[in-house]
Scaffold this motif. Sequence first.
Motif, PDB file in Angstrom:
ATOM      1  N   ALA A 386      -9.338  -9.850  11.308  1.00 33.66           N
ATOM      2  CA  ALA A 386      -8.445  -9.764  10.193  1.00 33.66           C
ATOM      3  C   ALA A 386      -9.266  -9.386   8.913  1.00 33.66           C
ATOM      4  CB  ALA A 386      -7.582 -11.108   9.974  1.00 33.66           C
ATOM      5  N   ILE A 387     -10.354  -9.983   8.643  1.00 35.26           N
ATOM      6  CA  ILE A 387     -11.115  -9.629   7.416  1.00 35.26           C
ATOM      7  C   ILE A 387     -11.730  -8.209   7.687  1.00 35.26           C
ATOM      8  CG2 ILE A 387     -13.516 -10.026   6.373  1.00 35.26           C
ATOM      9  CD1 ILE A 387     -11.243 -12.093   5.376  1.00 35.26           C
ATOM     10  N   ARG A 388     -12.184  -7.703   8.706  1.00 34.11           N
ATOM     11  CA  ARG A 388     -12.401  -6.326   9.044  1.00 34.11           C
ATOM     12  C   ARG A 388     -11.004  -5.251   8.648  1.00 34.11           C
ATOM     13  NH1 ARG A 388     -14.885  -5.216  14.626  1.00 34.11           N
ATOM     14  NH2 ARG A 388     -16.179  -6.761  13.508  1.00 34.11           N
ATOM     15  N   GLU A 389     -10.398  -5.825   9.075  1.00 30.90           N
ATOM     16  CA  GLU A 389      -8.973  -4.938   8.776  1.00 30.90           C
ATOM     17  C   GLU A 389      -8.538  -4.895   7.400  1.00 30.90           C
ATOM     18  OE1 GLU A 389      -4.169  -4.722  10.104  1.00 30.90           O
ATOM     19  OE2 GLU A 389      -5.264  -6.539  10.736  1.00 30.90           O
ATOM     20  N   LEU A 390      -8.694  -5.884   6.888  1.00 29.70           N
ATOM     21  CA  LEU A 390      -8.285  -6.135   5.362  1.00 29.70           C
ATOM     22  C   LEU A 390      -9.519  -5.378   4.636  1.00 29.70           C
ATOM     23  CD1 LEU A 390      -6.484  -7.192   3.006  1.00 29.70           C
ATOM     24  CD2 LEU A 390      -8.155  -9.241   3.064  1.00 29.70           C
ATOM     25  N   SER A 391     -10.598  -5.386   4.963  1.00 31.77           N
ATOM     26  CA  SER A 391     -11.826  -4.350   4.300  1.00 31.77           C
ATOM     27  C   SER A 391     -11.211  -3.192   4.406  1.00 31.77           C
ATOM     28  CB  SER A 391     -12.975  -4.657   4.959  1.00 31.77           C
ATOM     29  OG  SER A 391     -13.903  -3.992   4.355  1.00 31.77           O
ATOM     30  N   GLU A 392     -10.676  -2.470   5.569  1.00 35.08           N
ATOM     31  CA  GLU A 392     -10.607  -1.044   5.527  1.00 35.08           C
ATOM     32  C   GLU A 392      -9.362  -0.809   4.657  1.00 35.08           C
ATOM     33  OE1 GLU A 392      -9.887  -0.766   9.723  1.00 35.08           O
ATOM     34  OE2 GLU A 392     -12.019  -0.847  10.272  1.00 35.08           O
ATOM     35  N   LEU A 393      -8.197  -1.649   4.524  1.00 33.30           N
ATOM     36  CA  LEU A 393      -7.123  -1.540   3.947  1.00 33.30           C
ATOM     37  C   LEU A 393      -7.259  -1.589   2.428  1.00 33.30           C
ATOM     38  CD1 LEU A 393      -4.513  -3.738   5.939  1.00 33.30           C
ATOM     39  CD2 LEU A 393      -4.437  -1.255   5.665  1.00 33.30           C
ATOM     40  N   SER A 394      -8.092  -2.323   1.933  1.00 29.88           N
ATOM     41  CA  SER A 394      -8.372  -2.727   0.549  1.00 29.88           C
ATOM     42  C   SER A 394      -9.575  -1.927   0.103  1.00 29.88           C
ATOM     43  CB  SER A 394      -8.456  -4.378   0.347  1.00 29.88           C
ATOM     44  OG  SER A 394      -9.756  -4.716   0.838  1.00 29.88           O
ATOM     45  N   SER A 395     -10.721  -1.415   0.759  1.00 32.56           N
ATOM     46  CA  SER A 395     -11.811  -1.144   0.378  1.00 32.56           C
ATOM     47  C   SER A 395     -12.886  -1.953  -0.056  1.00 32.56           C
ATOM     48  CB  SER A 395     -11.738   0.059  -0.510  1.00 32.56           C
ATOM     49  OG  SER A 395     -10.820   1.157  -0.232  1.00 32.56           O
ATOM     50  N   PHE A 396     -12.443  -3.271  -0.150  1.00 27.82           N
ATOM     51  CA  PHE A 396     -13.304  -4.427  -0.492  1.00 27.82           C
ATOM     52  C   PHE A 396     -14.310  -4.525   0.680  1.00 27.82           C
ATOM     53  CE2 PHE A 396     -10.054  -5.285  -3.422  1.00 27.82           C
ATOM     54  CZ  PHE A 396     -10.760  -5.486  -4.683  1.00 27.82           C
ATOM     55  N   ASP A 397     -15.659  -4.933   0.390  1.00 30.11           N
ATOM     56  CA  ASP A 397     -16.787  -5.054   1.290  1.00 30.11           C
ATOM     57  C   ASP A 397     -16.228  -6.427   2.001  1.00 30.11           C
ATOM     58  OD1 ASP A 397     -19.315  -6.421   2.163  1.00 30.11           O
ATOM     59  OD2 ASP A 397     -19.744  -4.295   1.701  1.00 30.11           O
ATOM     60  N   GLU A 398     -16.559  -6.590   3.559  1.00 33.02           N
ATOM     61  CA  GLU A 398     -16.046  -7.481   4.188  1.00 33.02           C
ATOM     62  C   GLU A 398     -16.846  -8.840   4.025  1.00 33.02           C
ATOM     63  OE1 GLU A 398     -16.332  -7.549   8.660  1.00 33.02           O
ATOM     64  OE2 GLU A 398     -16.317  -5.003   8.561  1.00 33.02           O
ATOM     65  N   LYS A 399     -18.198  -8.712   3.643  1.00 33.32           N
ATOM     66  CA  LYS A 399     -18.924 -10.138   3.218  1.00 33.32           C
ATOM     67  C   LYS A 399     -18.216 -10.481   1.930  1.00 33.32           C
ATOM     68  CE  LYS A 399     -23.032  -8.173   0.853  1.00 33.32           C
ATOM     69  NZ  LYS A 399     -24.327  -7.927   0.631  1.00 33.32           N
ATOM     70  N   TYR A 400     -17.865  -9.733   1.055  1.00 36.35           N
ATOM     71  CA  TYR A 400     -17.063 -10.281  -0.024  1.00 36.35           C
ATOM     72  C   TYR A 400     -15.783 -11.166   0.129  1.00 36.35           C
ATOM     73  CZ  TYR A 400     -21.221  -8.769  -2.713  1.00 36.35           C
ATOM     74  OH  TYR A 400     -22.627  -8.524  -2.974  1.00 36.35           O
ATOM     75  N   LEU A 401     -15.072 -10.386   0.875  1.00 40.30           N
ATOM     76  CA  LEU A 401     -13.879 -10.662   1.292  1.00 40.30           C
ATOM     77  C   LEU A 401     -13.916 -12.401   2.125  1.00 40.30           C
ATOM     78  CD1 LEU A 401     -12.079  -7.509   2.655  1.00 40.30           C
ATOM     79  CD2 LEU A 401     -11.452  -8.993   0.594  1.00 40.30           C
ATOM     80  N   ASP A 402     -15.078 -12.234   2.955  1.00 40.26           N
ATOM     81  CA  ASP A 402     -15.255 -13.569   3.667  1.00 40.26           C
ATOM     82  C   ASP A 402     -15.660 -14.841   2.490  1.00 40.26           C
ATOM     83  OD1 ASP A 402     -15.511 -14.837   6.202  1.00 40.26           O
ATOM     84  OD2 ASP A 402     -17.542 -14.970   5.660  1.00 40.26           O
ATOM     85  N   HIS A 403     -16.437 -14.393   1.460  1.00 42.73           N
ATOM     86  CA  HIS A 403     -16.856 -15.329   0.757  1.00 42.73           C
ATOM     87  C   HIS A 403     -15.469 -15.572  -0.422  1.00 42.73           C
ATOM     88  CE1 HIS A 403     -18.843 -17.145  -2.924  1.00 42.73           C
ATOM     89  NE2 HIS A 403     -18.236 -16.249  -3.465  1.00 42.73           N
ATOM     90  N   TRP A 404     -14.830 -14.599  -0.241  1.00 42.23           N
ATOM     91  CA  TRP A 404     -13.517 -15.173  -1.314  1.00 42.23           C
ATOM     92  C   TRP A 404     -12.532 -15.914  -0.318  1.00 42.23           C
ATOM     93  CZ3 TRP A 404     -13.456  -9.349  -2.733  1.00 42.23           C
ATOM     94  CH2 TRP A 404     -14.489  -9.337  -3.793  1.00 42.23           C
ATOM     95  N   LEU A 405     -12.470 -15.513   0.660  1.00 42.33           N
ATOM     96  CA  LEU A 405     -11.630 -16.309   1.733  1.00 42.33           C
ATOM     97  C   LEU A 405     -12.191 -17.972   1.809  1.00 42.33           C
ATOM     98  CD1 LEU A 405      -9.343 -16.389   3.938  1.00 42.33           C
ATOM     99  CD2 LEU A 405     -11.267 -16.032   5.524  1.00 42.33           C
TER     100      LEU A 405
END
Length: 557
Positions: A386-405
């Motif tokens: 899900a994080i990988r998909e959100l990264s592709e949709l939003s253009s935000f880096d995966e590791k930072y999305l994981d951190h914010w999650l």
Amino acid sequence: MHLRQQTQEILARVDIVDVIKKYLPLEKAGDNYRSKCPFHTDSDPSLSVSPKLGIFKCFGAGCGKGGNAANFIQNYEDIPYHQALVQLAKLIGRPDLAPAEEKKGFEAIFEINQIVSQLYRDILFTKSELSEKARLNLRERRITQETARRFNIGYSPNSWTWLTEQNLNKNILRQAGLILKTDAGHFRDYFKNRIIFPFYDRDNIMGFTGRTLGIAKKIPKYLNSRDSDWFKKQSLLYGWNFNRKYIIQSKEVVIVEGQFDVLQLYQRGVQNAVAVSGSYFGSQAAGILSKSIKRATIFSDGDEAGAKASLRIAELLAQRGVDLNIIYLEGKDPDEAAKYKHRFNWEKLNSKYSYSMVSFAFEQEGVEGALKRLASCYNKIKLSYAIRELSELSSFDEKYLDHWLKEFKRAPLSSEVITSQDLKLKLNEELVLLSAYNKGAVQLDSYLIKKLGAQTVAQIQKAGKGLIQELADNPKYATRLYMLEHVKDLAKYSHDLLTKAYLSFLSKDVSNFKVKLKETGDIKYLTKIEQWVKKINKIKMGIKNGKKENGPRSINY
């Protein structure tokens, strides 16, 4: 025979493998059988079944469910142990061994509900003038008599005293919530001039929902039986008792909002649907479903409330490891989509109008809202996808999305409760924040300048360090500005944001043109509608094909 002897006699005659095979695929493993455990999210077969001992046991971490055949049915179907024994007694052809039903004290309620339901059905299906409008309404909705009979639909006549005059025990009717006592001391019917849908728990009718045929604005369109010890809307699913067999067989459910949605989909061959009766879907209903399914398709109404309902249901099911698919058909509900057989295409709905939970949450609530929804998902593997998909949709880096999650997961422990709606940024806010972060990132043409308004355009054109510091005073803006530092592809992010803006404004234009066309009858608005719809479709086609040159900036507005 004592209850203990009855139980032993039933269990001695039962083949536990045959019982569990009705619910799960079993594979041979030596002298035993095994399967993935249905009581927790299981990636490897952890459930072992011993035909020799007549027991099952899950060896999965943190689960440990086990017992005899009756325990399995009890846990799988979420029913009392004695009911599971009754099922087993019928299975072996010895119903005489079944234990007596436990008395809950609601038998009189269930009995009166059955009697009244039959009266409602009788009045609907006999050619009575009292129910003529109800039959016409069903025909207009294209609900066949066969379907209406299968789901035990009835009709409460357009009279406040029809049921009270049926020579039934008024005290029990009142206790069941079917009649009310007025301030003047008279009894009146609770349901009046409504198509009636019964809610079942096994063979018992727990209560009803009535859909009005009246036109008065003050009358609620749908009226449910009042909550009671036996009728709790948040734990009841309309259609579950009728479609349960198809749901268990397919391991998949279609969740809709209304009773008519279930009926229409059933007529079109989608026989594994249940309705949650508007906003009444809680953890108890999610728990009941998750024991029987691996996948859920959520098909709520195509409006803002429907979108929110879809995400709320998805979040509850995601917590339980259910695979999710969301169908969103803007401006339509499932009843409308399935009304005409020749127009209904289930495969098309599941492709063209289908979303994952992540993509739908991102579209409806932005990246922060999507992260908030994902914060309740416990399956680490699914979460990483899900994080990988959100990264592709939003253009935000995966590791930072994981951190914010992880930050969002901590949020419930803080004093301030964060909701997805609180986190969502409006399009004009997103554009201003992007321009503040990178002055050249937002290039506006005359169309967007006109639509965004003078204040927003001035902020975008002002862009610079001073604006960043000014905006950062708002915690929500500060979070997004911080996140923008970790965008993988700023050009793609900017293009996607501008595309979203064009689609939003164009869609609003179409809605306005439709209103003006209706008001004036001027053909020029029809021409504009056609032109704007072509533009919208061209942009969407560009998005689908991943062709940046087909984006909004290549279209002359």
